[in-house]
Write an enzyme that holds these catalytic residues in place. Structure first.
Site, PDB file in Angstrom:
ATOM      1  N   LYS A  84      29.273  59.022  41.436  1.00  0.00           N
ATOM      2  CA  LYS A  84      30.518  59.017  41.790  1.00  0.00           C
ATOM      3  C   LYS A  84      31.393  60.293  41.251  1.00  0.00           C
ATOM      4  O   LYS A  84      31.507  60.202  40.005  1.00  0.00           O
ATOM      5  CB  LYS A  84      31.172  57.953  42.146  1.00  0.00           C
ATOM      6  CG  LYS A  84      30.963  56.905  43.160  1.00  0.00           C
ATOM      7  CD  LYS A  84      31.786  55.595  43.110  1.00  0.00           C
ATOM      8  CE  LYS A  84      33.245  55.649  43.880  1.00  0.00           C
ATOM      9  NZ  LYS A  84      33.747  54.340  44.094  1.00  0.00           N
TER      10      LYS A  84
HETATM   11  O1  G3P Z   1      35.940  52.005  44.863  1.00  0.00           O
HETATM   12  C1  G3P Z   1      36.764  52.855  45.534  1.00  0.00           C
HETATM   13  C2  G3P Z   1      37.662  51.942  46.316  1.00  0.00           C
HETATM   14  O2  G3P Z   1      36.993  51.179  47.302  1.00  0.00           O
HETATM   15  C3  G3P Z   1      38.883  51.594  45.997  1.00  0.00           C
HETATM   16  O3  G3P Z   1      39.786  50.618  46.631  1.00  0.00           O
HETATM   17  O4  G3P Z   1      41.436  48.964  46.818  1.00  0.00           O
HETATM   18  O5  G3P Z   1      41.361  50.360  44.969  1.00  0.00           O
HETATM   19  O6  G3P Z   1      42.073  51.010  47.085  1.00  0.00           O
HETATM   20  P1  G3P Z   1      41.150  49.936  46.401  1.00  0.00           P
END
Ligand code: G3P
Length: 232
Positions: A84
């Site tokens: 990533k």
């Molecule tokens: O891993 C990336 C993403 O899915 C993060 O999600 O819930 O922290 O906005 P969130």
């Protein structure tokens, strides 16, 4: 449509994989810090052996050269490791370099179809629009997923659209309808997808009816009854 878990919690990952529906995992520095995996490489190696598909590990360098160095070390931990890389100039440079080395990249922190287009042109295997975080600031996150899917399909771009920052089951349904290739979600959302009150109610009724049938079964007679009496 594939489902990934967005977590660094090994118990959740083992459980999701055991259901036969989780084919990949995404992590990020916040998730890894939350679970306290100080040995980050050891954790990614374990994950790579546990998950029957891509295991996404994020670099933390801020310039392309450092990102590529980190990525090479992470990619060596397992054949299914995907790197990533954050959206931005340095991220794009790193994506191009890693593509040329055959290391798959997921460009993360994408919040617009243009960013997704840039990621794809740089050679990303996956791009992650963060739809929940867009919703959080009053934008329509799902529209970014829809537009990205449409642009990629118009121009035959082969980058997978990985709908990320998913907050609830409706996000998963809408991402599927929008044509996202993958949705990555917290374990809680995967559990919510499983449930429906009518399923619980239906099962309860089936079991009650079965129990009443067992109670109504005639008592054994003759030799069977004597055998039963001897046993008791
Ligand atoms: O891993 C990336 C993403 O899915 C993060 O999600 O819930 O922290 O906005 P969130």
């Amino acid at each position: 449509m594939r489902l990934f878990l967005d977590t660094a919690n090994l118990d959740e990952i083992r459980e999701g994989v055991s259901w036969g529906v989780v084919s990949g995992v995404t992590t990020n520095p916040s998730l890894v810090a939350k679970e306290g995996h100080a040995d980050f490489h050891g954790f990614i190696r374990t994950l790579a052996g546990l998950v029957p598909g891509p295991v996404n590990a994020e670099v933390v360098a801020t310039e392309a050269e450092g990102m590529v160095r980190e990525a090479r070390a992470l990619a060596a931990l397992g054949e299914n490791v995907v790197i990533k890389v954050p959206m931005g100039k340095e991220g794009l440079k790193a994506t191009r370099a890693l593509r040329e080395e055959g290391i798959p990249v997921n460009v993360t922190l994408a919040f617009s179809p243009n960013q997704a287009l840039l990621a794809s042109l740089a050679g990303a295997t996956y791009v992650s629009p963060f739809l929940g975080r867009l919703d959080d600031v009053g934008h329509d996150g799902m529209q970014v997923v829809r537009d990205t899917v449409e642009i990629f399909s118009l121009y035959g771009l082969d980058t997978y659209v990985l709908a990320a920052s998913i907050r609830h089951p409706l996000h998963v349904t809408e991402a599927a309808l929008a044509g996202a290739d993958i949705a990555t979600m917290p374990f809680k959302v995967l559990e919510q997808m499983l449930r429906h009150p009518l399923t619980d109610l239906g099962l309860e009724r089936f079991l009650d009816d079965w129990r009443s049938l067992e109670q109504a079964r005639p008592a054994p007679v003759g030799r069977d009854a004597r055998r039963g009496a001897r046993r008791s």
